[in-house]
Design a protein around this motif. Structure first.
Motif, PDB file in Angstrom:
ATOM      1  N   LYS A 140     -45.723  -2.609  45.756  1.00 20.55           N
ATOM      2  CA  LYS A 140     -45.198  -1.639  44.791  1.00 20.55           C
ATOM      3  C   LYS A 140     -44.841  -0.298  45.432  1.00 20.55           C
ATOM      4  O   LYS A 140     -44.023   0.431  44.893  1.00 20.55           O
ATOM      5  N   ALA A 141     -45.530   0.062  46.513  1.00 18.73           N
ATOM      6  CA  ALA A 141     -45.245   1.358  47.135  1.00 18.73           C
ATOM      7  C   ALA A 141     -45.453   1.275  48.642  1.00 18.73           C
ATOM      8  O   ALA A 141     -46.262   0.482  49.137  1.00 18.73           O
ATOM      9  N   LEU A 142     -44.693   2.111  49.352  1.00 19.42           N
ATOM     10  CA  LEU A 142     -44.779   2.183  50.813  1.00 19.42           C
ATOM     11  C   LEU A 142     -45.050   3.635  51.186  1.00 19.42           C
ATOM     12  O   LEU A 142     -44.391   4.538  50.663  1.00 19.42           O
ATOM     13  N   VAL A 143     -46.008   3.871  52.076  1.00 16.40           N
ATOM     14  CA  VAL A 143     -46.262   5.224  52.574  1.00 16.40           C
ATOM     15  C   VAL A 143     -45.957   5.249  54.069  1.00 16.40           C
ATOM     16  O   VAL A 143     -46.505   4.450  54.839  1.00 16.40           O
ATOM     17  N   LEU A 144     -45.097   6.175  54.472  1.00 11.59           N
ATOM     18  CA  LEU A 144     -44.770   6.344  55.886  1.00 11.59           C
ATOM     19  C   LEU A 144     -45.585   7.492  56.436  1.00 11.59           C
ATOM     20  O   LEU A 144     -45.443   8.648  56.005  1.00 11.59           O
ATOM     21  N   ALA A 145     -46.484   7.164  57.386  1.00 12.13           N
ATOM     22  CA  ALA A 145     -47.448   8.137  57.882  1.00 12.13           C
ATOM     23  C   ALA A 145     -47.209   8.361  59.368  1.00 12.13           C
ATOM     24  O   ALA A 145     -47.503   7.495  60.178  1.00 12.13           O
ATOM     25  N   GLY A 146     -46.645   9.509  59.715  1.00 12.88           N
ATOM     26  CA  GLY A 146     -46.394   9.790  61.118  1.00 12.88           C
ATOM     27  C   GLY A 146     -46.022  11.245  61.287  1.00 12.88           C
ATOM     28  O   GLY A 146     -46.173  12.045  60.350  1.00 12.88           O
ATOM     29  N   SER A 147     -45.546  11.589  62.461  1.00 15.73           N
ATOM     30  CA  SER A 147     -45.173  12.977  62.747  1.00 15.73           C
ATOM     31  C   SER A 147     -43.679  13.131  63.006  1.00 15.73           C
ATOM     32  O   SER A 147     -43.139  14.223  62.917  1.00 15.73           O
ATOM     33  N   LEU A 148     -43.004  12.021  63.328  1.00 14.14           N
ATOM     34  CA  LEU A 148     -41.563  12.049  63.588  1.00 14.14           C
ATOM     35  C   LEU A 148     -40.976  10.690  63.261  1.00 14.14           C
ATOM     36  O   LEU A 148     -41.319   9.693  63.896  1.00 14.14           O
ATOM     37  N   MET A 149     -40.151  10.639  62.235  1.00 17.92           N
ATOM     38  CA  MET A 149     -39.456   9.374  61.907  1.00 17.92           C
ATOM     39  C   MET A 149     -38.060   9.710  61.408  1.00 17.92           C
ATOM     40  O   MET A 149     -37.898  10.580  60.548  1.00 17.92           O
ATOM     41  N   GLY A 150     -37.065   9.008  61.943  1.00 17.70           N
ATOM     42  CA  GLY A 150     -35.691   9.243  61.491  1.00 17.70           C
ATOM     43  C   GLY A 150     -34.805   8.089  61.887  1.00 17.70           C
ATOM     44  O   GLY A 150     -35.284   6.973  62.098  1.00 17.70           O
ATOM     45  N   GLY A 151     -33.486   8.349  62.012  1.00 18.06           N
ATOM     46  CA  GLY A 151     -32.528   7.345  62.487  1.00 18.06           C
ATOM     47  C   GLY A 151     -32.559   6.079  61.654  1.00 18.06           C
ATOM     48  O   GLY A 151     -32.427   6.102  60.442  1.00 18.06           O
ATOM     49  N   GLU A 152     -32.783   4.955  62.353  1.00 14.76           N
ATOM     50  CA  GLU A 152     -32.757   3.638  61.719  1.00 14.76           C
ATOM     51  C   GLU A 152     -33.846   3.508  60.636  1.00 14.76           C
ATOM     52  O   GLU A 152     -33.677   2.777  59.664  1.00 14.76           O
TER      53      GLU A 152
ATOM     54  N   TYR B  64     -55.830 -10.071  44.215  1.00 12.11           N
ATOM     55  CA  TYR B  64     -55.391  -8.985  45.098  1.00 12.11           C
ATOM     56  C   TYR B  64     -54.387  -8.040  44.450  1.00 12.11           C
ATOM     57  O   TYR B  64     -54.200  -6.925  44.903  1.00 12.11           O
ATOM     58  N   GLY B  65     -53.721  -8.482  43.386  1.00 12.45           N
ATOM     59  CA  GLY B  65     -52.887  -7.606  42.561  1.00 12.45           C
ATOM     60  C   GLY B  65     -51.785  -6.880  43.299  1.00 12.45           C
ATOM     61  O   GLY B  65     -51.160  -7.404  44.225  1.00 12.45           O
ATOM     62  N   LYS B  66     -51.534  -5.638  42.867  1.00 16.28           N
ATOM     63  CA  LYS B  66     -50.461  -4.822  43.443  1.00 16.28           C
ATOM     64  C   LYS B  66     -50.839  -4.370  44.851  1.00 16.28           C
ATOM     65  O   LYS B  66     -51.985  -4.046  45.108  1.00 16.28           O
ATOM     66  N   ARG B  67     -49.834  -4.292  45.704  1.00 20.89           N
ATOM     67  CA  ARG B  67     -50.114  -3.880  47.085  1.00 20.89           C
ATOM     68  C   ARG B  67     -49.416  -2.568  47.415  1.00 20.89           C
ATOM     69  O   ARG B  67     -48.271  -2.361  47.053  1.00 20.89           O
ATOM     70  N   ILE B  68     -50.146  -1.719  48.149  1.00 18.75           N
ATOM     71  CA  ILE B  68     -49.558  -0.514  48.731  1.00 18.75           C
ATOM     72  C   ILE B  68     -49.577  -0.710  50.239  1.00 18.75           C
ATOM     73  O   ILE B  68     -50.597  -1.121  50.795  1.00 18.75           O
ATOM     74  N   ILE B  69     -48.440  -0.446  50.896  1.00 16.50           N
ATOM     75  CA  ILE B  69     -48.370  -0.630  52.352  1.00 16.50           C
ATOM     76  C   ILE B  69     -48.260   0.736  53.022  1.00 16.50           C
ATOM     77  O   ILE B  69     -47.429   1.556  52.622  1.00 16.50           O
ATOM     78  N   ILE B  70     -49.103   0.963  54.021  1.00 17.97           N
ATOM     79  CA  ILE B  70     -49.075   2.212  54.789  1.00 17.97           C
ATOM     80  C   ILE B  70     -48.723   1.864  56.230  1.00 17.97           C
ATOM     81  O   ILE B  70     -49.369   1.000  56.823  1.00 17.97           O
TER      82      ILE B  70
END
Lengths: 211, 211
Positions: B137-149, B76-82
């Motif tokens: 290895k990498a994280l992608v944040l996919a949305g329209s509004l994210m902030g704060g915590e 499964y090797g390297k993982r990218i999380i979305i």
């Protein structure tokens, strides 16, 4: 989360302290293990006070620090794995992610994991390896031709209780699967429905297995 | 893979035998732990003969059987999380899976894992938990509004060396990310390019961080 020295025997000593506290380790991950430091993550069913366990762990000479954190199980929950050709894996993922979104909003915790892979042996290895990944509930095989060793691997992992959904494709894998679905988006949706407690859908109650 | 009795102390005893053989445990998973049986998976760097270790493990009264299997790391090797909203997570996944397919064909091992989630606290918890998952290895944040915590959590996980890509969205998360990408498909493609050894793409060498 345990921050400790790196090296052999660290897991043995840390798990020894957990056992002394009658802690039942339900999950463990080794996150870093490069000298000089290691980072270990444990989920523990504990009859007593976690603060006492933390104290005793921090008393070990090899342990630098212990932190109490939220469990992965509560955050990432049940996993669906999709594997095969990139074009089709992507379409199954679209269906599964949209459907998981609807259930997660209602309190489920379902994540959708994918790996694009080509070739009979790499795919058979990956199917067998699913049984060695934590929290996996369903596997979707997305491709145009799969058979031979992959079919054997599918039959093996189904024995462990894993649900296997196959796209309608050439080769013998569809015959070995629990469910065969022609539309990749629907295959992803059905995989999520089958594992979600918030869905009314039971594979065993379906009157046909090919869609 | 070790098939053993279930209960407290099993991991302690099994890891003790591995330590006696000077085995360095690089990865471990508890796959089942429901009485009467447990199933443990170990990846071990071993100076000696694995057959001897298997023999000594099978001598433990609590162990039923030990099998040598292929490592998850190789499969499964390297993982990218979305993570984020279902509609956008799906589009990022399409890009990442198609691009991972192209690299995996050339010998890479990249998998693309996703979780659709809503709400500031659940997302912040999930971002922090990424640091407790193996091989990410990498994280992608996919949305329209994210902030704060969520922004705070992004800054924390970047400290551990994780690459964080954000869609171009409302809220403060884009400011905290390594890279901001407007097209979700391209965000997925770039995440894979950034972690693939088969790609010529280095985030540090980019002249701008917003696309």
């Amino acid at each position: 989360m345990v921050f400790a020295e790196a090296g052999t025997g660290v897991l043995h000593r840390v798990s020894g302290v957990i056992a002394q506290h009658q802690g039942d380790i339900t999950s463990v991950e080794i996150l870093d293990n490069k000298p000089p430091a290691s980072r270990l993550y444990f989920e523990v069913d504990l009859p007593g006070n976690p603060a006492r366990l933390v104290e005793d762990l921090e008393r070990l000479s090899i342990v630098m620090q212990v932190e109490l954190v939220k469990t992965l199980d509560r955050i990432y929950g049940k996993r669906i794995i999709i594997m095969g050709g990139g074009a089709q894996v992507g379409q199954v993922a679209i269906g599964a992610i949209s459907e998981a979104d609807r259930h997660n909003i209602r309190g489920e915790h379902i994540s959708v994991d994918t790996i694009p892979l080509v070739g009979e042996q790499p795919l058979a290895d990956a199917v067998r390896a699913v049984a060695r990944l934590p929290r996996v509930k369903a596997l979707v095989l997305a491709g145009s031709l799969m058979g031979g060793e992959i079919e054997t691997a599918v039959r093996e992992v189904r024995q462990t209780g894993l649900l296997v959904i196959s796209l309608n494709m050439a080769g013998s894998v569809p015959e070995a699967a629990d469910l065969v679905v022609t539309d990749p988006v629907q295959a992803g949706v059905m995989a999520v429905m089958a594992v979600a407690d918030t869905a009314k859908f039971t594979v065993e109650r379906l009157k046909r297995k090919v869609f």
